[in-house]
Design a protein around this motif. Structure first.
Motif, PDB file in Angstrom:
ATOM      1  N   LYS A  19      62.117 -33.687  86.682  1.00  0.00           N
ATOM      2  CA  LYS A  19      61.581 -34.398  87.993  1.00  0.00           C
ATOM      3  C   LYS A  19      60.027 -34.563  88.240  1.00  0.00           C
ATOM      4  N   GLY A  20      59.435 -35.427  88.823  1.00  0.00           N
ATOM      5  CA  GLY A  20      58.199 -35.565  89.074  1.00  0.00           C
ATOM      6  C   GLY A  20      57.519 -36.640  88.292  1.00  0.00           C
ATOM      7  N   PHE A  21      58.289 -37.325  87.482  1.00  0.00           N
ATOM      8  CA  PHE A  21      57.811 -38.560  86.672  1.00  0.00           C
ATOM      9  C   PHE A  21      58.271 -39.823  86.944  1.00  0.00           C
ATOM     10  N   SER A  22      58.935 -40.060  88.228  1.00  0.00           N
ATOM     11  CA  SER A  22      59.391 -41.280  88.498  1.00  0.00           C
ATOM     12  C   SER A  22      58.405 -42.405  88.303  1.00  0.00           C
ATOM     13  N   PRO A  23      59.118 -43.810  88.125  1.00  0.00           N
ATOM     14  CA  PRO A  23      58.105 -44.901  88.230  1.00  0.00           C
ATOM     15  C   PRO A  23      57.132 -45.017  89.522  1.00  0.00           C
ATOM     16  N   ASP A  56      54.218 -27.754  99.008  1.00  0.00           N
ATOM     17  CA  ASP A  56      54.229 -29.028  98.896  1.00  0.00           C
ATOM     18  C   ASP A  56      55.086 -29.576  97.651  1.00  0.00           C
ATOM     19  N   PRO A  57      56.039 -30.680  97.825  1.00  0.00           N
ATOM     20  CA  PRO A  57      57.101 -30.836  97.039  1.00  0.00           C
ATOM     21  C   PRO A  57      56.610 -31.241  95.466  1.00  0.00           C
ATOM     22  N   TYR A  58      55.552 -31.734  95.482  1.00  0.00           N
ATOM     23  CA  TYR A  58      55.161 -32.037  94.021  1.00  0.00           C
ATOM     24  C   TYR A  58      54.633 -30.862  93.331  1.00  0.00           C
ATOM     25  N   ILE A  59      54.006 -29.634  93.970  1.00  0.00           N
ATOM     26  CA  ILE A  59      53.668 -28.507  93.519  1.00  0.00           C
ATOM     27  C   ILE A  59      55.021 -27.767  92.941  1.00  0.00           C
ATOM     28  N   LEU A  60      56.009 -27.864  93.853  1.00  0.00           N
ATOM     29  CA  LEU A  60      57.206 -26.947  93.443  1.00  0.00           C
ATOM     30  C   LEU A  60      57.988 -27.673  92.051  1.00  0.00           C
ATOM     31  N   GLU A  61      57.728 -29.221  91.986  1.00  0.00           N
ATOM     32  CA  GLU A  61      58.347 -29.812  90.835  1.00  0.00           C
ATOM     33  C   GLU A  61      57.602 -29.671  89.622  1.00  0.00           C
ATOM     34  N   VAL A  98      45.844 -33.426  86.197  1.00  0.00           N
ATOM     35  CA  VAL A  98      46.206 -33.697  85.383  1.00  0.00           C
ATOM     36  C   VAL A  98      46.965 -35.017  85.667  1.00  0.00           C
ATOM     37  N   TYR A  99      47.205 -35.466  86.778  1.00  0.00           N
ATOM     38  CA  TYR A  99      48.014 -36.887  87.402  1.00  0.00           C
ATOM     39  C   TYR A  99      46.660 -37.704  87.303  1.00  0.00           C
ATOM     40  N   TRP A 100      45.601 -37.145  87.537  1.00  0.00           N
ATOM     41  CA  TRP A 100      44.354 -38.364  87.504  1.00  0.00           C
ATOM     42  C   TRP A 100      44.246 -38.620  86.068  1.00  0.00           C
ATOM     43  N   GLN A 101      44.396 -37.811  84.943  1.00  0.00           N
ATOM     44  CA  GLN A 101      44.292 -37.792  83.612  1.00  0.00           C
ATOM     45  C   GLN A 101      45.222 -38.842  83.229  1.00  0.00           C
ATOM     46  N   ILE A 102      46.610 -38.670  83.702  1.00  0.00           N
ATOM     47  CA  ILE A 102      47.508 -39.434  83.178  1.00  0.00           C
ATOM     48  C   ILE A 102      47.232 -40.786  83.676  1.00  0.00           C
ATOM     49  N   GLY A 103      46.665 -41.139  84.809  1.00  0.00           N
ATOM     50  CA  GLY A 103      46.307 -42.303  85.143  1.00  0.00           C
ATOM     51  C   GLY A 103      45.301 -43.225  84.451  1.00  0.00           C
ATOM     52  N   LYS A 104      44.488 -42.354  83.987  1.00  0.00           N
ATOM     53  CA  LYS A 104      43.404 -42.807  83.292  1.00  0.00           C
ATOM     54  C   LYS A 104      43.840 -43.294  81.691  1.00  0.00           C
ATOM     55  N   TYR A 105      44.619 -42.502  81.293  1.00  0.00           N
ATOM     56  CA  TYR A 105      45.318 -42.706  79.941  1.00  0.00           C
ATOM     57  C   TYR A 105      45.949 -44.088  80.129  1.00  0.00           C
ATOM     58  N   GLU A 147      60.760 -42.981  81.803  1.00  0.00           N
ATOM     59  CA  GLU A 147      62.073 -42.477  81.227  1.00  0.00           C
ATOM     60  C   GLU A 147      61.859 -41.433  80.313  1.00  0.00           C
ATOM     61  N   ARG A 148      61.107 -41.627  79.366  1.00  0.00           N
ATOM     62  CA  ARG A 148      60.753 -40.806  78.409  1.00  0.00           C
ATOM     63  C   ARG A 148      60.291 -39.265  78.866  1.00  0.00           C
ATOM     64  N   LEU A 149      59.313 -39.294  80.136  1.00  0.00           N
ATOM     65  CA  LEU A 149      58.779 -38.126  80.597  1.00  0.00           C
ATOM     66  C   LEU A 149      59.861 -37.327  81.392  1.00  0.00           C
ATOM     67  N   THR A 150      60.686 -38.317  82.193  1.00  0.00           N
ATOM     68  CA  THR A 150      62.032 -37.501  82.899  1.00  0.00           C
ATOM     69  C   THR A 150      62.895 -36.842  81.856  1.00  0.00           C
ATOM     70  N   LYS A 151      63.151 -37.552  80.675  1.00  0.00           N
ATOM     71  CA  LYS A 151      64.147 -36.947  79.949  1.00  0.00           C
ATOM     72  C   LYS A 151      63.505 -35.636  79.236  1.00  0.00           C
ATOM     73  N   GLU A 152      62.233 -35.793  79.084  1.00  0.00           N
ATOM     74  CA  GLU A 152      61.453 -34.604  78.494  1.00  0.00           C
ATOM     75  C   GLU A 152      61.230 -33.334  79.427  1.00  0.00           C
ATOM     76  N   TYR A 153      60.716 -33.547  80.654  1.00  0.00           N
ATOM     77  CA  TYR A 153      60.381 -32.727  81.594  1.00  0.00           C
ATOM     78  C   TYR A 153      60.900 -32.689  82.802  1.00  0.00           C
TER      79      TYR A 153
END
Length: 221
Positions: free
Chosen positions: A85-89, A187-192, A46-53, A77-83
């Motif tokens: 943690k895990g989407f910091s700049p 792993d903290p990112y799995i927990l997030e 998913v993170y690879w796909q986000i980077g691709k987008y 800002e929008r992803l953090t508001k919607e979902y």
């Protein structure tokens, strides 16, 4: 004689109970490992796909720094508001860099967590980064071990040494035999990511996943 028979029977009962416990424990450990690896693979993809987008769609693949920074901040800002943690700049920038450095999704190893990939992305030189990637996968390094080898300049030591076999053996002696499933689970990112999946309306399968991933506090390794 009767007392001896009672003791033997008690020992048999304890043995059967231990066997039952070990069977159940193995079942739960296997389930937890499969779930953890499935979640981890999903996160990386998913993170690879986000980077691709970001690179190909929003930036047109040109990597324009000023435009990219603005997009990443707004997206964060929008992803953090919607979902949550895990989407910091910073993390989104890593996603973007992830795609840029590893543009072929099928080549990604499912043995590495997102924290592994983030650590590798800090290595600027592509040749050096690929060296650590290969060694990390083949040696089944934990994130801590990967960081240690990067910080102690394992690549440079290998190049400078006339006896690379000895250097490599020294490294292997210092690493665990295998990357433990509990390291993936914690792993903290799995927990997030699990927290993200379970919000706002947890589904039964997600709740079950969270239960199994929390078993490290119930079933001892």
């Amino acid at each position: 004689m009767a007392k001896r028979n009672i003791l033997i029977e008690n020992e048999r009962t304890v043995t059967k109970e231990n066997l039952l416990f070990e069977q159940v424990k193995q079942l739960l450990d296997d389930a937890r490992t499969r779930i953890a690896r499935t979640v981890n693979t999903t996160i990386v993809n998913v993170y690879w796909q986000i980077g691709k987008y970001i690179v190909e769609y929003e930036q047109g693949g040109q990597g324009r720094a000023a435009f990219g920074k603005d997009i990443i901040n707004k997206l964060s800002e929008r992803l953090t508001k919607e979902y949550g943690k895990g989407f910091s700049p910073a993390n989104i920038r890593y996603m973007r860099q992830f795609y840029q450095c590893f543009p072929f999704c099928h080549a990604l190893s499912d043995k590495l967590t997102w924290t592994h990939w983030r650590t590798l992305l800090k290595v600027q030189d592509e040749t050096v980064r690929n060296f650590y990637l290969t060694e990390c996968i083949s040696g089944n390094w934990s994130v801590r071990q990967l960081e240690r080898q990067i910080n102690t300049l394992f690549y440079e030591r290998m190049l400078a040494s006339k006896d690379q076999k000895t250097v490599r053996e020294e490294i292997q002696r210092s690493v665990p035999q295998a990357l433990e499933p509990k390291e993936i689970i914690r792993d903290p990112y799995i927990l997030e990511f699990i927290e993200f999946l379970s919000s706002p309306l947890p589904q039964p399968r997600i709740v079950g996943m969270m239960f199994f991933l929390s078993l490290s506090n119930i079933v001892k390794e």
